[in-house]
Write a protein that holds these residues in place. Structure first.
Motif, PDB file in Angstrom:
ATOM      1  N   LEU A  23       0.839  -1.187   0.000  1.00 56.34           N
ATOM      2  CA  LEU A  23       0.000   0.000   0.000  1.00 56.34           C
ATOM      3  C   LEU A  23       0.881   1.248   0.000  1.00 56.34           C
ATOM      4  CD1 LEU A  23      -2.913   1.140   0.278  1.00 56.34           C
ATOM      5  CD2 LEU A  23      -2.523   1.154   2.749  1.00 56.34           C
ATOM      6  N   TYR A  24       0.543   2.216  -0.841  1.00 56.97           N
ATOM      7  CA  TYR A  24       1.252   3.495  -0.931  1.00 56.97           C
ATOM      8  C   TYR A  24       0.302   4.625  -0.575  1.00 56.97           C
ATOM      9  CZ  TYR A  24       5.193   1.416  -3.450  1.00 56.97           C
ATOM     10  OH  TYR A  24       6.291   0.684  -3.801  1.00 56.97           O
ATOM     11  N   GLU A  25       0.816   5.629   0.116  1.00 60.84           N
ATOM     12  CA  GLU A  25       0.075   6.860   0.369  1.00 60.84           C
ATOM     13  C   GLU A  25       0.500   7.866  -0.693  1.00 60.84           C
ATOM     14  OE1 GLU A  25      -2.332   6.836   2.549  1.00 60.84           O
ATOM     15  OE2 GLU A  25      -1.726   4.833   3.171  1.00 60.84           O
ATOM     16  N   VAL A  26      -0.457   8.622  -1.221  1.00 65.03           N
ATOM     17  CA  VAL A  26      -0.198   9.528  -2.331  1.00 65.03           C
ATOM     18  C   VAL A  26      -0.393  10.972  -1.882  1.00 65.03           C
ATOM     19  CG1 VAL A  26      -0.860  10.167  -4.678  1.00 65.03           C
ATOM     20  CG2 VAL A  26      -1.009   7.771  -3.947  1.00 65.03           C
ATOM     21  N   PHE A  27       0.581  11.810  -2.212  1.00 62.52           N
ATOM     22  CA  PHE A  27       0.550  13.235  -1.906  1.00 62.52           C
ATOM     23  C   PHE A  27       0.736  13.995  -3.216  1.00 62.52           C
ATOM     24  CE2 PHE A  27       2.050  10.918   1.698  1.00 62.52           C
ATOM     25  CZ  PHE A  27       1.446  11.513   2.798  1.00 62.52           C
ATOM     26  N   VAL A  28      -0.093  15.019  -3.436  1.00 59.93           N
ATOM     27  CA  VAL A  28      -0.023  15.810  -4.663  1.00 59.93           C
ATOM     28  C   VAL A  28       0.126  17.278  -4.299  1.00 59.93           C
ATOM     29  CG1 VAL A  28      -1.304  16.534  -6.725  1.00 59.93           C
ATOM     30  CG2 VAL A  28      -1.393  14.156  -5.982  1.00 59.93           C
ATOM     31  N   LEU A  42      -3.085   3.792  -2.704  1.00 56.81           N
ATOM     32  CA  LEU A  42      -3.225   2.809  -3.776  1.00 56.81           C
ATOM     33  C   LEU A  42      -2.229   1.679  -3.558  1.00 56.81           C
ATOM     34  CD1 LEU A  42      -0.586   3.304  -5.803  1.00 56.81           C
ATOM     35  CD2 LEU A  42      -1.981   5.196  -6.556  1.00 56.81           C
ATOM     36  N   HIS A  43      -2.479   0.558  -4.212  1.00 54.88           N
ATOM     37  CA  HIS A  43      -1.562  -0.580  -4.178  1.00 54.88           C
ATOM     38  C   HIS A  43      -0.774  -0.599  -5.479  1.00 54.88           C
ATOM     39  CE1 HIS A  43      -3.083  -2.660  -0.591  1.00 54.88           C
ATOM     40  NE2 HIS A  43      -4.254  -2.156  -0.929  1.00 54.88           N
ATOM     41  N   ALA A  44       0.520  -0.919  -5.389  1.00 59.98           N
ATOM     42  CA  ALA A  44       1.365  -1.006  -6.581  1.00 59.98           C
ATOM     43  C   ALA A  44       2.486  -1.999  -6.313  1.00 59.98           C
ATOM     44  CB  ALA A  44       1.939   0.356  -6.931  1.00 59.98           C
ATOM     45  N   ALA A  45       3.028  -2.556  -7.402  1.00 60.02           N
ATOM     46  CA  ALA A  45       4.096  -3.546  -7.286  1.00 60.02           C
ATOM     47  C   ALA A  45       5.417  -2.919  -6.843  1.00 60.02           C
ATOM     48  CB  ALA A  45       4.286  -4.268  -8.612  1.00 60.02           C
ATOM     49  N   ASP A  46       5.670  -1.660  -7.270  1.00 63.49           N
ATOM     50  CA  ASP A  46       6.918  -0.998  -6.908  1.00 63.49           C
ATOM     51  C   ASP A  46       6.712   0.517  -6.935  1.00 63.49           C
ATOM     52  OD1 ASP A  46       7.058  -0.168  -9.631  1.00 63.49           O
ATOM     53  OD2 ASP A  46       8.295  -1.897 -10.152  1.00 63.49           O
ATOM     54  N   ASP A  47       7.763   1.261  -6.589  1.00 61.14           N
ATOM     55  CA  ASP A  47       7.667   2.714  -6.481  1.00 61.14           C
ATOM     56  C   ASP A  47       7.311   3.368  -7.815  1.00 61.14           C
ATOM     57  OD1 ASP A  47       8.502   2.229  -3.899  1.00 61.14           O
ATOM     58  OD2 ASP A  47      10.514   3.016  -4.189  1.00 61.14           O
ATOM     59  N   MET A  49       5.728   2.095 -10.407  1.00 62.33           N
ATOM     60  CA  MET A  49       4.328   1.836 -10.746  1.00 62.33           C
ATOM     61  C   MET A  49       3.404   2.686  -9.877  1.00 62.33           C
ATOM     62  SD  MET A  49       2.060  -1.642 -10.460  1.00 62.33           S
ATOM     63  CE  MET A  49       2.638  -2.463 -11.921  1.00 62.33           C
ATOM     64  N   ALA A  50       3.769   2.894  -8.622  1.00 68.37           N
ATOM     65  CA  ALA A  50       2.952   3.710  -7.723  1.00 68.37           C
ATOM     66  C   ALA A  50       2.849   5.143  -8.235  1.00 68.37           C
ATOM     67  CB  ALA A  50       3.530   3.678  -6.312  1.00 68.37           C
ATOM     68  N   VAL A  51       3.966   5.695  -8.725  1.00 63.72           N
ATOM     69  CA  VAL A  51       3.934   7.062  -9.262  1.00 63.72           C
ATOM     70  C   VAL A  51       3.040   7.120 -10.494  1.00 63.72           C
ATOM     71  CG1 VAL A  51       5.306   8.884 -10.354  1.00 63.72           C
ATOM     72  CG2 VAL A  51       6.164   7.747  -8.311  1.00 63.72           C
ATOM     73  N   ARG A  52       3.192   6.155 -11.390  1.00 66.83           N
ATOM     74  CA  ARG A  52       2.369   6.149 -12.611  1.00 66.83           C
ATOM     75  C   ARG A  52       0.888   6.000 -12.288  1.00 66.83           C
ATOM     76  NH1 ARG A  52       6.090   2.249 -14.559  1.00 66.83           N
ATOM     77  NH2 ARG A  52       4.362   0.777 -14.635  1.00 66.83           N
ATOM     78  N   TYR A  58      -5.028  10.277  -9.566  1.00 62.77           N
ATOM     79  CA  TYR A  58      -5.228  11.490  -8.778  1.00 62.77           C
ATOM     80  C   TYR A  58      -4.941  12.794  -9.516  1.00 62.77           C
ATOM     81  CZ  TYR A  58      -5.725   8.268  -4.917  1.00 62.77           C
ATOM     82  OH  TYR A  58      -6.157   7.265  -4.097  1.00 62.77           O
ATOM     83  N   THR A  59      -4.421  12.743 -10.735  1.00 63.57           N
ATOM     84  CA  THR A  59      -4.162  13.993 -11.468  1.00 63.57           C
ATOM     85  C   THR A  59      -4.691  13.905 -12.893  1.00 63.57           C
ATOM     86  OG1 THR A  59      -1.951  13.325 -12.176  1.00 63.57           O
ATOM     87  CG2 THR A  59      -2.113  14.510 -10.088  1.00 63.57           C
ATOM     88  N   ARG A  60      -5.831  13.284 -13.073  1.00 68.19           N
ATOM     89  CA  ARG A  60      -6.402  13.110 -14.407  1.00 68.19           C
ATOM     90  C   ARG A  60      -6.751  14.423 -15.081  1.00 68.19           C
ATOM     91  NH1 ARG A  60     -10.906   8.839 -12.961  1.00 68.19           N
ATOM     92  NH2 ARG A  60     -10.952  10.260 -11.232  1.00 68.19           N
ATOM     93  N   ARG A  61      -7.043  15.430 -14.315  1.00 66.42           N
ATOM     94  CA  ARG A  61      -7.448  16.728 -14.882  1.00 66.42           C
ATOM     95  C   ARG A  61      -6.352  17.774 -14.719  1.00 66.42           C
ATOM     96  NH1 ARG A  61     -12.065  15.108 -11.806  1.00 66.42           N
ATOM     97  NH2 ARG A  61     -13.571  14.120 -13.181  1.00 66.42           N
ATOM     98  N   ASN A  62      -5.113  17.329 -14.697  1.00 60.78           N
ATOM     99  CA  ASN A  62      -3.949  18.224 -14.574  1.00 60.78           C
ATOM    100  C   ASN A  62      -3.984  19.066 -13.307  1.00 60.78           C
ATOM    101  OD1 ASN A  62      -2.911  17.341 -17.046  1.00 60.78           O
ATOM    102  ND2 ASN A  62      -4.241  18.760 -18.146  1.00 60.78           N
ATOM    103  N   GLU A  63      -4.428  18.454 -12.200  1.00 62.29           N
ATOM    104  CA  GLU A  63      -4.517  19.197 -10.938  1.00 62.29           C
ATOM    105  C   GLU A  63      -3.162  19.417 -10.277  1.00 62.29           C
ATOM    106  OE1 GLU A  63      -8.094  16.337 -10.987  1.00 62.29           O
ATOM    107  OE2 GLU A  63      -6.005  16.264 -11.506  1.00 62.29           O
ATOM    108  N   GLY A  64      -2.174  18.617 -10.580  1.00 64.15           N
ATOM    109  CA  GLY A  64      -0.941  18.687  -9.823  1.00 64.15           C
ATOM    110  C   GLY A  64       0.281  19.012 -10.647  1.00 64.15           C
ATOM    111  N   VAL A  65       1.333  19.402  -9.929  1.00 64.52           N
ATOM    112  CA  VAL A  65       2.627  19.645 -10.555  1.00 64.52           C
ATOM    113  C   VAL A  65       3.695  18.724  -9.972  1.00 64.52           C
ATOM    114  CG1 VAL A  65       2.122  22.036 -11.157  1.00 64.52           C
ATOM    115  CG2 VAL A  65       3.176  21.525  -8.958  1.00 64.52           C
ATOM    116  N   SER A  66       3.363  18.021  -8.899  1.00 63.41           N
ATOM    117  CA  SER A  66       4.320  17.122  -8.262  1.00 63.41           C
ATOM    118  C   SER A  66       3.553  16.050  -7.498  1.00 63.41           C
ATOM    119  CB  SER A  66       5.210  17.908  -7.303  1.00 63.41           C
ATOM    120  OG  SER A  66       6.085  17.062  -6.605  1.00 63.41           O
TER     121      SER A  66
END
Length: 110
Positions: A23-28, A42-47, A49-52, A58-66
């Motif tokens: 499990l990964y915690e996501v910050f935007v 979210l769950h991901a196999a590695d770091d 994949m977690a970023v992708r 969480y940024t489908r509408r271009n909400e984030g820069v990082s």
């Protein structure tokens, strides 16, 4: 098996039988924001994949820069039950609070 059949079948993942991905915690950080804000998990196999996946979810509408992703098992946090003993000592050190300092108007986001 035809190429179409291969596309219709779900891809095999690298998980050992009976185990979930970590499990990964996501910050935007938003376009106008200064701080990264926790937006979900979210769950991901590695770091990587977690970023992708975080970008896709969480940024489908271009909400984030990082984006930051952190494995949940790598986070150490205080308990709300420890609030008084953990944070009380700072209350008697008033010099640590910025009430005694003049902050110039041209210093942003202080």
């Amino acid at each position: 098996m035809s190429g179409l059949d291969k596309l219709a079948r779900p891809a095999q993942d690298d998980r050992p039988a009976g185990r979930e991905w970590p499990l990964y915690e996501v910050f935007v950080r938003g376009k106008r924001g200064l701080n990264h804000v926790h937006v979900g998990s979210l769950h991901a196999a590695d770091d990587e994949m977690a970023v992708r996946h975080a970008r896709d979810v969480y940024t489908r509408r271009n909400e984030g820069v990082s984006i930051w992703v952190v494995r949940s098992d790598a986070i150490t946090a205080s308990s709300p039950d420890e609030k008084d003993p953990l944070f009380a000592p700072a209350g008697d050190k008033v010099y640590r609070h910025p009430t005694f300092y003049d902050i110039p108007d041209d210093v942003p986001h202080m």
